[in-house]
Design a protein around this motif. Sequence first.
Motif, short mmCIF file in Angstrom:
data_model
loop_
_atom_site.label_atom_id
_atom_site.label_comp_id
_atom_site.label_asym_id
_atom_site.label_seq_id
_atom_site.Cartn_x
_atom_site.Cartn_y
_atom_site.Cartn_z
N TYR A 268 0.63 -1.49 0.11
CA TYR A 268 -0.56 0.30 0.16
C TYR A 268 1.04 1.42 0.00
O TYR A 268 0.10 2.41 0.59
N LEU A 269 1.76 1.57 0.28
CA LEU A 269 2.90 2.24 -0.05
C LEU A 269 3.54 2.67 -1.63
O LEU A 269 3.39 1.69 -2.43
N ASP A 270 3.28 3.70 -2.24
CA ASP A 270 4.34 3.79 -3.26
C ASP A 270 5.44 3.10 -3.31
O ASP A 270 6.42 3.76 -3.04
N PRO A 271 6.54 2.63 -4.15
CA PRO A 271 7.02 1.67 -4.64
C PRO A 271 8.78 2.76 -4.91
O PRO A 271 9.81 2.53 -4.47
N LEU A 272 7.92 4.00 -5.50
CA LEU A 272 9.01 4.68 -6.08
C LEU A 272 8.92 6.04 -5.19
O LEU A 272 10.01 7.03 -5.42
N MET A 273 9.16 6.06 -3.52
CA MET A 273 8.34 7.79 -3.09
C MET A 273 9.40 7.03 -1.96
O MET A 273 8.14 6.44 -1.14
N ASP B 2 7.65 11.22 2.29
CA ASP B 2 6.24 11.87 1.31
C ASP B 2 5.29 11.16 1.16
O ASP B 2 4.56 11.47 0.75
N GLN B 3 5.71 10.22 1.73
CA GLN B 3 4.79 9.18 1.57
C GLN B 3 3.54 9.62 3.05
O GLN B 3 2.17 9.49 3.20
N VAL B 4 4.53 9.85 3.89
CA VAL B 4 4.02 9.98 5.35
C VAL B 4 3.01 10.98 5.03
O VAL B 4 1.74 11.61 5.85
N THR B 5 3.97 12.17 5.13
CA THR B 5 3.20 13.91 5.14
C THR B 5 1.75 13.36 3.91
O THR B 5 0.93 14.10 4.30
N GLY B 6 1.63 12.26 2.91
CA GLY B 6 0.78 12.56 2.11
C GLY B 6 1.31 14.01 1.48
O GLY B 6 1.58 14.72 1.13
N SER B 7 0.17 14.30 0.47
CA SER B 7 -0.56 15.07 -0.65
C SER B 7 -0.39 16.78 0.40
O SER B 7 -1.49 16.70 0.78
N LEU C 73 3.18 2.97 8.75
CA LEU C 73 1.97 2.19 8.07
C LEU C 73 0.92 3.02 9.30
O LEU C 73 -0.11 4.06 9.20
N THR D 148 1.21 7.01 10.10
CA THR D 148 0.01 7.62 8.99
C THR D 148 -1.38 8.32 9.65
O THR D 148 -1.36 9.12 8.80
N MET E 74 -1.38 11.82 10.90
CA MET E 74 -1.14 13.37 10.31
C MET E 74 -2.45 13.76 9.98
O MET E 74 -2.50 14.87 10.51
N ASP F 47 -2.97 -0.85 -5.22
CA ASP F 47 -3.11 -1.35 -3.66
C ASP F 47 -2.20 0.37 -3.08
O ASP F 47 -2.95 0.96 -2.65
N TYR F 48 -1.24 0.51 -3.46
CA TYR F 48 -0.82 2.30 -2.99
C TYR F 48 -0.99 3.64 -3.89
O TYR F 48 -1.01 4.50 -2.60
N ARG G 73 -6.15 8.36 2.01
CA ARG G 73 -5.77 9.55 2.48
C ARG G 73 -6.25 10.77 1.84
O ARG G 73 -5.22 11.88 2.11
N GLU H 42 -6.17 11.51 -1.49
CA GLU H 42 -5.47 12.05 -3.02
C GLU H 42 -6.67 12.02 -3.34
O GLU H 42 -8.02 10.76 -3.96
N ARG I 264 0.97 12.39 -8.88
CA ARG I 264 1.81 11.84 -7.68
C ARG I 264 2.49 10.16 -7.97
O ARG I 264 4.01 10.43 -7.44
N ARG J 176 4.67 8.94 -11.96
CA ARG J 176 6.27 8.68 -10.91
C ARG J 176 6.46 7.17 -11.62
O ARG J 176 7.28 6.34 -11.34
#
Lengths: 325, 285, 331
Positions: free
Chosen positions: A116-121, A125-130, A173, A176, A179, C224-225, C232, C234, C242, C246
């Motif tokens: 559930y986490l973006d593999p390339l981020m 950045d993911q925890v703070t979110g957009s 996780l 998150t 936040m 999933d992500y 959240r 977005e 984002r 990417r």
Amino acid sequence: MKSEVMTNIIDGSGSEALLKVRDLSLSFFQYTSGLRQTELRIISNMNLEAYSGEVLAVVGSSGSGKSLLAHAILGILPSNSRLSGSMEYKGQSLTQEKKEELRGKEISLIPQSTTYLDPLMRISDQVTGSVEKKDKGLMRERQRDTFQRYNLRPDVGKMLPHELSGGMARRVLVSTALMSSAELIIADEPTPGLDERSLDETLRYFKDMAKKGCAVILITHDIEAALKISDRIAIFYAGTILEEARIEDFTNEGENLRHPYTRALWNALPQNRFQKMEGHQPMQDELNGGCVFFERCSIRTEDCSKDIPQLKRIGEGLVRCNNVS
Amino acid sequence: MSTAFPMNNKGLLRPLNLRQRTILLIILMSLLVITILTSSLYMDSELLSTNFGSKNLAPSLEHPFGTDWMGRDMLARTLAGLGLSIMVGIFASTISTLISVFLGLFSSMGKTADSIVSWLVDLFLSIPHLLLIILVSIGLGGGATGVIIGVGLTHWAGLTRVVRAEIKQIKTQDYIHISRNFGKSYVWVARKHILPHLIPKFMLGTILIFPHAILHEASVTFLGFGLSPHEPAIGIILSESMKYLSAGYWWLALFPGLSLLIVVLAVDILGENLGKLMDPKKAHE
Amino acid sequence: MKAESKKLAIFTTKKILKLICLMAVVSIASLWLVDQSPIDPVSIYIGAMSITPEQKAILEEYWGVNTPAHEKYLNWLGNVLKGDLGDSLIYRMPVSDVIKERFTASLALMASAWLLSGVLGFVLGIVAGMKNGTWVDKIIKTYCYILLATPTFWLALVMMLVFSVHLGWFPVGLGVPIGVAAEEVTVLDRLKHLILPAIALGLLGVAPIAMFTREKLIEVMSSDYVLFAKARGEKGFGLVLRHGVRNVALPAITLQFLGFSELFGGALLVEQVFSYPGLGRAAVEAGIRSDVPLLLGIVLISTLFVFVGNLIADIIYQFVDPRIRQQEMEA
């Protein structure tokens, strides 16, 4: 008519629930070979209430569609699904628009794994979110505080998801959810394959959240974990809720429990009678219109195979069974 | 509370469901291709004869595609060219499929065989297709044979990859091990157990190769390495049309190319929809 | 770090060996194929001229008609190893010079088309994937299907018909104006002759990259992500930017590098239609007039070109993508 009766039954218990789920059904459309379209029921006539300051556990076996309940509440189901029934949040109808407005702000999801986490981020950045530029500094600060609280080193923020260890991933996780100022937190299977110590630690996070006034829905297959921190436990079986009981009812031989399945679950635990349950949970295409527990039930009667029993209130709990009172 | 019930369609006016739409498209596209092929095969050769009385006519009701500098009807020439293209396409994609059947089965026979096949696939993917077809064409002295073999020899790599992956998956099934344990030979297992599973894949594969095959044939012919200038091939028609472009005879280029595009598109749609019907996962959009 | 450099060394060695092997096989096969040809290069060269048997013998000698194939190959190989690709029979100058000149022209064409198709294809793919199922998506999908079915040279022909013949915006063919000395050709002139072929070639390359990007984006958007990102709060374009872009960018760039083979094939056709003096046109000339040294040189250079594309794709995959790097470290 039916839902009115239902409202009365459920509203029997004093204070107002933060989230009410009524008669929720969820099905999927699929294409089989030759492009014939079929509909697959996953959840049927499900009812739930989550109260602020409480942990409600939804317990059911793996792969039974519990996660989809979380996705339904958040409004993130895939497009080939069909949802019916109603949801209320703070007394207001929880429509798709409302869900989109609330999610990430008042309603938070704690997902089950690093997929559930973006593999390339980067993690931070993911925890703070957009977030908007002006809030960035504030969120960064909050993220650092949260990491400190959960024993995550500052350099974890610079990592990518695949670099996290299992324990770190779980804490990331969970963090998150902190936040935002969430009031309803849905944790989806947050404790798979944990050792005793990490399990207790993770569960404590949820208990803390509830103590601060959040409503926590803990979706899990692990009834023991649920028993440790929950205030109420809902038993999810073959797409519906068979019983919702207060934690105090899980004592001794389970004589305060209402549904035969809940009782059997309780008695199957090693610290209790360690009694194995016969049979298996029916697949969706094995259901034939009667009580979903019919095949395995010890107190069934002829009537049970005809209709699905209504959910009724007995004392402090709810139960879906014809033969208890 | 039984689940998994089929959706019923009531009344003719309801929009077609995906299955019906797919089948309808398959039928329509097959009809289109068959019509073009038969009309080119049974065409009156009169239509292709020269008639200097009606040179360079713009499209009209009598000559919907216009006429060329020898007064030949462009519609007739185009149809004949499409028929030729379809024939070449059928031969060439059949050759490609046969090669991938052979190489696919060969790769199932052991590790060495498998690495030979994967090396061959890599090799054929590392020279630009078109250049390779040209080389083969030159080697065979041009003409229909050259182009058919050239195109056939260059389009098997993709299907072979698919087949190799498929075979690897089939080989993990129990009955293959049992057969081997009973002392059956590799060839026997390949023929009796592996091949039957792959036949639908091969049929679909041939249809999917086909559009590429005719496009490449037309290209090679256009460049002057394919069918001979005396044939009414689309590539020839278009390469001739280049001489008349500045004269403003736009119809010489526009319609024949557009017709080829439509045939290619039709076969593409045909293959795509057959694939959907066979593998419903692809339909989940 | 040590594991990384070891991996790099193995990777490099493997690739070099592969290239040598590839070049050897390709050159032998090409020479063999050309040698099989029943077409007599001398009679093509002579055409309608009348010549004496002595002159014919000289010509046959020049074209190497009577030399056995293996001897020809060994001679050729010996010279190639010395860095000499031989002389082009039709241009009467060293093959390496012809290739240098022509390849530069082709490279300008292919690079601009490659960029155009990459950028346009990626953007269209992202838009279609984002609007999956809507009419925007359907239009882009239909457009791509039609492009995939379009004969390259026909599109070039139609573009020339419309923009050069009818509208007169661009010159009809040729890389430079006729009758102007080479040193007087301005950059602008070259550009003018480049634009239309580059657009024709670029447009055709749009379809594969757009379809791939679209499918990949749909896959990413149902991951999933992305689900969690949605949970959240977005949404919309920000979400696609984002997380979608990417995660799609790297595979899309990889695919674009894997497309060098199709790009070269397309250039061959487009150059022919626009009489663009590139390598593709030289290949066609060499093929038709049996200029074996030039043809072999072009086959080798184009094989190298495709190889480089595949190599870059491989490097991106193995060394740039952090997920792959991590997996290998653990293994």
